[in-house]
Design an enzyme around this catalytic site. Structure first.
Site, PDB file in Angstrom:
ATOM      1  N   CYS A 176      -2.878  -3.874   1.193  1.00 32.73           N
ATOM      2  CA  CYS A 176      -4.036  -4.158   2.061  1.00 32.73           C
ATOM      3  C   CYS A 176      -4.630  -2.812   2.455  1.00 32.73           C
ATOM      4  O   CYS A 176      -4.383  -2.306   3.545  1.00 32.73           O
ATOM      5  CB  CYS A 176      -3.608  -4.950   3.290  1.00 32.73           C
ATOM      6  N   ALA A 177      -5.408  -2.216   1.569  1.00 35.19           N
ATOM      7  CA  ALA A 177      -5.666  -0.776   1.633  1.00 35.19           C
ATOM      8  C   ALA A 177      -6.874  -0.370   2.467  1.00 35.19           C
ATOM      9  O   ALA A 177      -6.892   0.721   3.025  1.00 35.19           O
ATOM     10  CB  ALA A 177      -5.824  -0.215   0.223  1.00 35.19           C
ATOM     11  N   ALA A 178      -7.939  -1.191   2.531  1.00 37.48           N
ATOM     12  CA  ALA A 178      -9.158  -0.755   3.232  1.00 37.48           C
ATOM     13  C   ALA A 178      -8.854  -0.530   4.711  1.00 37.48           C
ATOM     14  O   ALA A 178      -8.029  -1.239   5.282  1.00 37.48           O
ATOM     15  CB  ALA A 178     -10.258  -1.804   3.065  1.00 37.48           C
ATOM     16  N   PRO A 179      -9.471   0.484   5.326  1.00 35.74           N
ATOM     17  CA  PRO A 179     -10.576   1.313   4.836  1.00 35.74           C
ATOM     18  C   PRO A 179     -10.152   2.529   4.027  1.00 35.74           C
ATOM     19  O   PRO A 179     -11.006   3.241   3.534  1.00 35.74           O
ATOM     20  CB  PRO A 179     -11.253   1.756   6.126  1.00 35.74           C
ATOM     21  N   SER A 181      -7.566   5.211   4.813  1.00 38.70           N
ATOM     22  CA  SER A 181      -6.972   6.443   5.340  1.00 38.70           C
ATOM     23  C   SER A 181      -5.540   6.613   4.853  1.00 38.70           C
ATOM     24  O   SER A 181      -5.120   7.710   4.472  1.00 38.70           O
ATOM     25  CB  SER A 181      -7.012   6.430   6.868  1.00 38.70           C
ATOM     26  N   LYS A 182      -4.779   5.520   4.841  1.00 37.36           N
ATOM     27  CA  LYS A 182      -3.397   5.611   4.358  1.00 37.36           C
ATOM     28  C   LYS A 182      -3.374   5.802   2.843  1.00 37.36           C
ATOM     29  O   LYS A 182      -2.520   6.529   2.313  1.00 37.36           O
ATOM     30  CB  LYS A 182      -2.608   4.361   4.759  1.00 37.36           C
ATOM     31  N   ASP A 234      -6.453 -11.122  -3.391  1.00 36.23           N
ATOM     32  CA  ASP A 234      -5.723 -11.610  -2.237  1.00 36.23           C
ATOM     33  C   ASP A 234      -4.297 -11.073  -2.346  1.00 36.23           C
ATOM     34  O   ASP A 234      -3.590 -11.365  -3.315  1.00 36.23           O
ATOM     35  CB  ASP A 234      -5.735 -13.142  -2.242  1.00 36.23           C
ATOM     36  N   ASP A 260       0.732  -2.946   4.735  1.00 35.26           N
ATOM     37  CA  ASP A 260       0.123  -2.816   6.064  1.00 35.26           C
ATOM     38  C   ASP A 260      -0.743  -4.053   6.289  1.00 35.26           C
ATOM     39  O   ASP A 260      -1.916  -4.073   5.951  1.00 35.26           O
ATOM     40  CB  ASP A 260      -0.707  -1.527   6.120  1.00 35.26           C
ATOM     41  N   CYS A 313      -0.344  -3.008  13.404  1.00 38.44           N
ATOM     42  CA  CYS A 313      -0.786  -2.351  14.631  1.00 38.44           C
ATOM     43  C   CYS A 313      -0.674  -3.341  15.787  1.00 38.44           C
ATOM     44  O   CYS A 313      -1.491  -3.348  16.698  1.00 38.44           O
ATOM     45  CB  CYS A 313      -2.199  -1.807  14.504  1.00 38.44           C
TER      46      CYS A 313
END
Length: 801
Positions: A176-179, A181-182, A234, A260, A313
């Site tokens: 789940c990569a967007a946006p 930074s990681k 997905d 994440d 988070c």
């Protein structure tokens, strides 16, 4: 209503709160939202996640604006130069600034982040507007961010990649990569050794939101890596991939996975003020199932011996320990929690908990699933509660999970758990369910069946696009090893979003390769089969390059995945160059990838030469010093590489190599470097590039000339035409042949993000890890500005703030 609440409302009604956006740290605002939620306080008080006697500190910290944090891109060879510039120039100047008689507090490094590459500051917008020195620092941050040398990222968001222990050969999946930074951190760690242009590993970054994938592309492209691929799926049913090995296809398993997941985001209340009024326990109940499905899909694709970091988070155990406990129980011993407590010295965390309760949004508590009425069984699941078998619960070692509380180190709230896979998942040991074939009735295929031979690739090795069509999920032969997804889903998922142009790999005898090989005298080991373009027919306008491993993935999975973008641009067509021997000029984005293979067209430049090249638009060859002048005169017209080698005997000069793309004209020479990279290199050389808002200041002007934006080459005796209009838009979209360009999805995404139309992201929150700074490396909104001028609009300043 308590005294504190009444005072807060009084301040807001009297207008005191309206200045909070200026007086708070970067990201402060939303003064009209009351930072009170009684349900939130009651819930976390009862759970006891905060140490005794610290709850008031915890709540006070949640109401304070979040400090701004920046991270220096660690893999680039000039990271030390940027850090030196920050510490010795900007931070020292800040310490001497007084605002209203008070000295400013200088930024401080995050104690737990390696090599002082992450810094934190509490400066506000209002303070920055009062001091030209701070405005200069701000312009530095904006410019370096666009160049990919600095990232604006929340402190706790930096932790998950550090726990993954990445090495250059690892195959990495960011689910789940967007946006992004990681994802940027993952790419940096993969390229830890800058002398290796093609690490054996790669990063596949996925996101379910098609529009946000283009924001992800924008962030990843700043790092100019040939080892990154962005896909759109997905995460809970992300397709299993295959790779060809020794003439056989086998399932692709990842060495490292970042999971994440989307979450309720109550750890982000300090920056996402909306969460205060929207938070309810129902959010966690709705997300728990999705989080568990994504985590299960992740460990299915994890290699035995690999590591997956699960993070949210959110502070809620329903989204945290409950998911991990359910995952461990389903694994039947194939997974174990790693103890990461000593991995980041200086980071204060709380251990995970083994006991928690569940509360509905009406305030009703349940200690066990047996207490839940049947009418609520569709919303409340058994996996949301601690395991009833105390011995089994103890064997999970949930205390190895990590929870970051905001008041301990002035951060946001966060949860992390690192899982190590010790054996195949139990459901993968069984034979997958057979599917009917049109020709004959199938038979069950045992898990120990032989690998499937790899099919021969077509001559052009085209990877066709799958966006906008029915893409089969799992229509692949059963692999010999552990099936990465168990029985594939039967449904055919409709792909939505923009239909990408195809990715077409060049064949070994492609006619464009011979002139390039000859003109640049490429070494014999140059991986020319890794070159690709984005068009079926007509002249190839841009050539991109990917690593050998990503090429393998793309060629063997064209019908399984929707690729948004991959590779780094290395050459761009310049039709006027054909008369000089090559129709393709070098692209600055890919120069660090190409440089090790180029054996001609080199000009060795000094510090003074670079200053001339970056501050004058089209200097004569005679402006260069004797060594560079002689080398340039010996070369014919066309694209060149400008190479700077550090001199250890000159410690005041940059102590890292620099490669720039250039053009040798009839009587002149110039650098083809985007604006913000020019700023970057000039700062490294000690040249002032700041101008205040009135347009006065120290913009460099040598010889009375200033370069135009975007590296446009004047047409001089057949030199390269201006570049404007030829470049593909960010986000991987290639201009279509015949001059028609596709719409920039990244620009649309940035506009929506700025206007607040997009409420959540892959992490289930309004992400501000990265500033939205327009088109990477180019001028804002397409409006040129002279070097040295204040190059960000007030709106863009606020985005970084």
């Amino acid at each position: 209503m308590g005294k504190r609440s009444r005072q807060r409302q009084k301040n807001q009604s009297s207008g005191v709160g309206r200045d909070n956006r200026d007086n708070g740290s970067w990201g402060a605002g939303y003064a009209d939202i009351v930072k009170e939620n009684q349900l939130f306080e009651d819930y976390y008080k009862e759970l006891g996640l905060v140490p005794e006697g610290e709850f008031e500190q915890f709540m006070d910290a949640m109401r304070e604006p979040l400090p701004a944090t920046i991270r220096i891109t660690g893999y680039k060879s000039h990271a030390k130069e940027i850090l030196h510039c920050l510490k010795e120039k900007y931070f020292k100047e800040i310490q001497e600034v007084e605002i209203d008689g008070v000295k400013l507090e200088a930024p401080t490094p995050l104690s737990w982040y390696p090599d002082e590459l992450a810094w934190q500051t509490n400066m506000s917008r209002k303070i920055i507007r009062k001091s030209p020195l701070l405005e200069k620092f701000h312009q530095f941050l904006v410019s370096e961010t666009e160049s990919g040398n600095i990232s604006r990222q929340e402190a706790v968001s930096m932790i998950p990649p550090l726990l993954m222990k990445i090495e250059s050969h690892h195959k990495i999946l960011d689910m789940c990569a967007a946006p992004g930074s990681k994802t940027a951190q993952l790419i940096e760690m993969l390229h830890a050794d800058m002398d290796v242009p093609f690490p054996e590993g790669f990063v596949i970054a996925n996101d379910v939101d098609n529009k946000r994938c283009y924001l992800l592309v924008h962030q990843a492209k700043r790092l100019n890596s040939p080892c990154i691929m962005v896909i759109n799926h997905d995460a809970s049913i992300i397709p299993s991939l295959q790779v060809a090995t020794g003439g056989w296809r086998e399932a692709l398993f990842y060495d490292r996975i970042l999971c994440d997941v989307p979450c309720s985001g109550d750890g982000t209340m300090r920056k996402n003020i909306d969460v205060w009024k929207k938070w309810t326990t129902a959010n966690s109940l709705h997300l728990h199932g999705l989080q568990l499905r994504i985590a299960i899909r992740g460990v299915e694709q994890l290699a035995v011996g690999g590591r997956m970091v699960y993070s949210t988070c959110s502070l809620n155990p329903i989204e945290d320990e409950a998911v991990i406990a359910a995952l461990l129980e389903k694994s039947e011993g194939a997974l174990e929690l790693a103890d990461c407590s000593a991995d980041l010295p200086g980071l204060k965390t709380m251990p995970g908990v083994s006991s928690w309760k569940l509360m509905t949004k009406e305030g009703q508590w349940f200690n066990d699933f047996s207490e839940v009425p049947s009418s609520r069984h569709t919303q409340i699941r058994p996996t949301m509660f601690p395991h009833t078998d105390k011995d089994k619960l103890a064997s999970f070692h949930l205390d190895r999970c990590m929870r970051v509380l905001p008041h301990h180190q002035n951060t946001g709230g966060f949860f992390l758990a690192a899982l190590v896979k010790t054996a195949p998942m139990p459901w993968n040991k069984r034979a997958p369910k057979a599917r009917k074939e049109p020709s004959a009735a199938p038979a069950p295929v045992p898990a120990e069946a032989a690998p499937v031979p790899a099919e021969a690739a077509p001559p052009t090795e085209e990877v066709p696009p799958v966006g906008g069509e029915d893409a089969p999920q799992g229509d692949q032969p059963p692999p010999a090893r552990e099936a990465a997804c168990g029985p594939p889903p039967h449904k055919r998922k409709k792909m939505f979003g923009f239909k990408e142009d195809p990715f077409v790999f060049l064949s070994e005898d492609d006619p464009v390769l011979a002139p390039i090989q000859s003109f640049y005298d490429l070494s014999p080991n140059f991986p020319k089969l890794n070159l690709l373009t984005r068009s079926h027919e007509g002249k190839k306008r841009h050539l991109y390059m990917v690593s050998k491993e990503l090429r393998n993935v793309m060629l063997n999975n064209s019908e399984r995945m929707k690729v948004i973008n991959t590779g780094v641009k290395v050459w761009s067509r310049n039709s006027d160059g054909e008369q000089f021997g090559c129709a393709f000029r070098l692209a600055q984005e890919g120069i660090y990838t190409l440089y090790p293979y180029i054996r001609s067209r080199m000009v060795t430049v000094s510090v003074e030469d670079i200053k001339v090249l970056l501050t004058q638009e089209n200097p004569f060859l005679s402006k260069l010093q004797s060594k560079a002048h002689g080398q340039a005169k010996s070369l014919g017209m066309g694209s060149i590489v400008l190479r700077y080698q550090p001199n250890p005997e000159e410690p005041l000069e940059p102590q890292c190599p620099i490669e720039l793309c250039g053009w040798r004209g009839k009587t002149s020479i110039r650098a083809f470097v985007p604006r913000n990279e020019r700023f970057h290199y000039l700062r490294m050389l000690g040249v002032e590039v700041f101008r205040d808002k009135s347009g006065q200041g120290g913009g460099p002007r040598e010889g009375g000339e200033e370069p135009k934006e975007g590296g446009e080459e004047p047409k001089e005796g057949g030199e390269e035409p201006r570049e404007g209009g030829e470049e593909p838009r960010e986000g991987g979209e290639e201009p279509r042949e015949g001059g028609e360009e596709v719409e920039s999805k990244e620009t649309k995404e940035d506009t929506e993000m700025a206007s607040g139309d997009i409420v959540g992201d892959s992490e289930g929150k309004m992400e501000s890890d990265q500033p939205l700074l327009g088109q990477g490396g180019g001028c804002q909104g397409g409006v040129p500005g002279a070097l040295g001028q204040s190059h960000m609009s007030s709106g863009n300043y606020n985005e970084l703030l």
